[in-house]
Design an enzyme around this catalytic site. Structure first.
Site, short mmCIF file in Angstrom:
data_model
loop_
_atom_site.label_atom_id
_atom_site.label_comp_id
_atom_site.label_asym_id
_atom_site.label_seq_id
_atom_site.Cartn_x
_atom_site.Cartn_y
_atom_site.Cartn_z
N GLU A 137 -7.46 12.58 -9.81
CA GLU A 137 -7.17 11.15 -9.75
C GLU A 137 -7.89 10.48 -10.92
O GLU A 137 -9.08 10.22 -10.85
CB GLU A 137 -7.60 10.54 -8.43
CG GLU A 137 -7.15 9.09 -8.30
CD GLU A 137 -7.56 8.43 -7.00
OE1 GLU A 137 -7.15 7.29 -6.78
OE2 GLU A 137 -8.31 9.05 -6.21
N HIS A 203 -3.09 3.67 -10.01
CA HIS A 203 -4.00 2.90 -10.86
C HIS A 203 -3.24 2.43 -12.11
O HIS A 203 -3.66 2.67 -13.24
CB HIS A 203 -5.24 3.72 -11.23
CG HIS A 203 -6.09 4.05 -10.03
ND1 HIS A 203 -7.02 3.18 -9.52
CD2 HIS A 203 -6.12 5.15 -9.24
CE1 HIS A 203 -7.60 3.73 -8.45
NE2 HIS A 203 -7.07 4.93 -8.26
N HIS A 224 -1.83 6.09 -3.10
CA HIS A 224 -2.17 4.95 -2.22
C HIS A 224 -1.30 3.71 -2.53
O HIS A 224 -1.75 2.71 -3.07
CB HIS A 224 -3.65 4.62 -2.21
CG HIS A 224 -4.39 4.63 -3.50
ND1 HIS A 224 -3.97 3.94 -4.62
CD2 HIS A 224 -5.56 5.22 -3.85
CE1 HIS A 224 -4.84 4.12 -5.60
NE2 HIS A 224 -5.81 4.89 -5.15
N ARG A 235 10.84 -11.49 -9.16
CA ARG A 235 11.37 -11.49 -10.53
C ARG A 235 10.86 -10.32 -11.36
O ARG A 235 11.40 -10.05 -12.43
CB ARG A 235 11.01 -12.81 -11.23
CG ARG A 235 11.70 -14.04 -10.64
CD ARG A 235 11.59 -15.25 -11.55
NE ARG A 235 12.09 -16.43 -10.89
CZ ARG A 235 11.35 -17.29 -10.19
NH1 ARG A 235 10.06 -17.09 -10.08
NH2 ARG A 235 11.90 -18.33 -9.62
N ASP A 282 -8.01 8.94 1.74
CA ASP A 282 -8.80 8.42 0.61
C ASP A 282 -10.26 8.30 1.01
O ASP A 282 -10.99 7.43 0.53
CB ASP A 282 -8.24 7.08 0.12
CG ASP A 282 -8.71 6.71 -1.29
OD1 ASP A 282 -9.10 7.63 -2.04
OD2 ASP A 282 -8.70 5.52 -1.63
N LEU A 315 -12.41 -2.45 -2.79
CA LEU A 315 -12.40 -1.32 -1.87
C LEU A 315 -12.68 -0.04 -2.64
O LEU A 315 -12.18 0.15 -3.75
CB LEU A 315 -11.05 -1.23 -1.15
CG LEU A 315 -10.78 -2.30 -0.09
CD1 LEU A 315 -9.32 -2.25 0.35
CD2 LEU A 315 -11.70 -2.10 1.11
#
Length: 391
Positions: A137, A203, A224, A235, A282, A315
């Protein structure tokens, strides 16, 4: 080793089988039976060959597979030690998880290499869950959506670095999260998918079109979902909109009810479909431990009331377990029980290319979570062996 007969429980498969029985031979599921056939099997089974496990009227469910977790029980992957991996394997087995894919966080090249070396040399322990390999990750992510990732080590995708890590890990490199809009990322997607590695968007500040371009080049997974990616606007649908709108993308969900609102979870279920939602934890090293100060890679994390955050409030992973994620989905979100077990077992397996596992079906790997009717874990069975029994 004796073979296993698990009986006196509701078998969770394509449909619920009340008072069912499952027979395993050599670590594989041989037979799934209803009540009458189960009685005949029990009467005929020689005790010197078969061990009988009583599900005590609870659920005989497929064991959970967590493909995105960082740590638990005071350890994390970034410790880079066999001891840490063993701690994690034992802890997750106690929560009904039969296999796990620990995740790195963004770090300098040398630290990432050391972690991968530890995974490459690891062999599974008899009283723990199976280590599937590594989920990389980062570090090829967008700093704008770094979340709790270590910013100074974020970098452009490097085929040279990937070659080195793949040389260490081989097939243990299962999953890579990256931001497709960043330089070099799409070339990395093609290089990885050619080698059978699942690639995930995460991310990321990708616009809708950039995310779709990533899917067209080989991305099949979303890390996630909703968290740490450009959100949905009518839009400019962003990365979230692209995930929800693109068929066949496996979408991770952290169902701690903190990362994603139950209403948004319902939108996700209707958009993505239950065949493609993947429950993940996670989790970080504080999972299973009291509130306090911990780490996630090179960042300090503060856990209050079970919520893990950086000092600035972001978080930073979770303290969720797969068992709690399943319970939240059933009790709070109101999702169908069979569908939820699919999201916790079969979908994670399929999303990273694992076959014949994650479900209760003849010929599949004999991995089970035996649960009470309130979804508490009583026993965990891996490859036809009982590896955890609750007190």
């Amino acid at each position: 080793m004796r073979h296993l007969i698990i009986t006196n429980g509701t078998v969770v498969t394509d449909q619920l089988i009340e008072r069912g029985t499952v027979v395993t031979i050599g670590g594989r599921i041989m037979l799934v039976a209803g009540e009458e056939e189960g009685r005949r099997i029990l009467d005929a089974a020689p005790p010197q060959v078969f061990e009988v496990v009583d599900a005590e009227g609870g659920y005989i469910a497929p064991g959970f597979i967590d493909i995105h977790m960082h740590g638990c029980g005071g350890a994390e992957l970034m410790d880079g030690t066999r001891e840490a991996l063993e701690t994690m394997a034992r802890f997750v087995a106690s929560t009904g998880t039969v296999a796990f894919l620990p995740s790195t966080v963004t770090a300098e090249e040398e630290k990432t290499r050391r972690v991968c070396e530890a995974v490459a040399s690891y062999t599974d322990i008899p009283d723990g869950a199976e280590l599937l390999g590594v989920h990389l990750e980062g570090p090829y992510i967008n700093a704008k959506f770094k979340g709790a990732q270590y910013g100074p080590a974020i970098r452009e995708a490097s085929i040279a670095e990937l070659k080195e890590l793949y040389g260490l890990l081989g097939e243990k490199l299962k999953l890579v999260t990256l931001a497709p809009e960043m330089p070099g990322s799409l070339d990395a997607v093609e290089w990885l998918t050619e080698r059978g590695v699942t690639v995930s968007i995460g991310h990321s500040d990708a616009a809708y079109e950039e995310a779709v371009a990533g899917f067209q080049r080989g991305i099949t997974h979303a890390t996630h979902t909703f968290n740490a990616m450009r959100g949905l606007h009518h839009r400019e649908p962003g990365a979230v909109g692209a995930v929800l709108a693109t068929p066949g993308v496996y979408a991770e969900l952290i169902a701690d009810l903190l990362h994603v609102h139950p209403g948004a979870i319902k939108v996700m279920l209707r958009s993505v479909g239950v065949e493609y939602v993947v429950l993940v934890t996670d989790s970080m090293q504080a999972t299973g431990l009291p509130d306090g100060e911990y780490v996630l890679g090179d960042n300090k994390v503060f856990v209050r009331d079970g919520a893990a955050r950086l000092a600035e409030g972001n978080l930073a992973g979770s303290t969720l377990t797969m068992q709690r994620a399943v319970k939240n989905m059933v009790d709070v979100v109101g999702a169908d029980l069979v569908d939820v077990f699919r999201m916790a077992s079969l979908n994670p397996a399929r999303s990273i290319g694992l076959s014949h596992r994650g479900w209760i079906k003849e010929g599949y790997k004999a991995d089970f979570a035996l649960l009470s009717k309130d979804l508490s874990v009583r026993k965990t069975v891996i490859s036809g062996r009982v590896v955890f029994v609750a007190d």
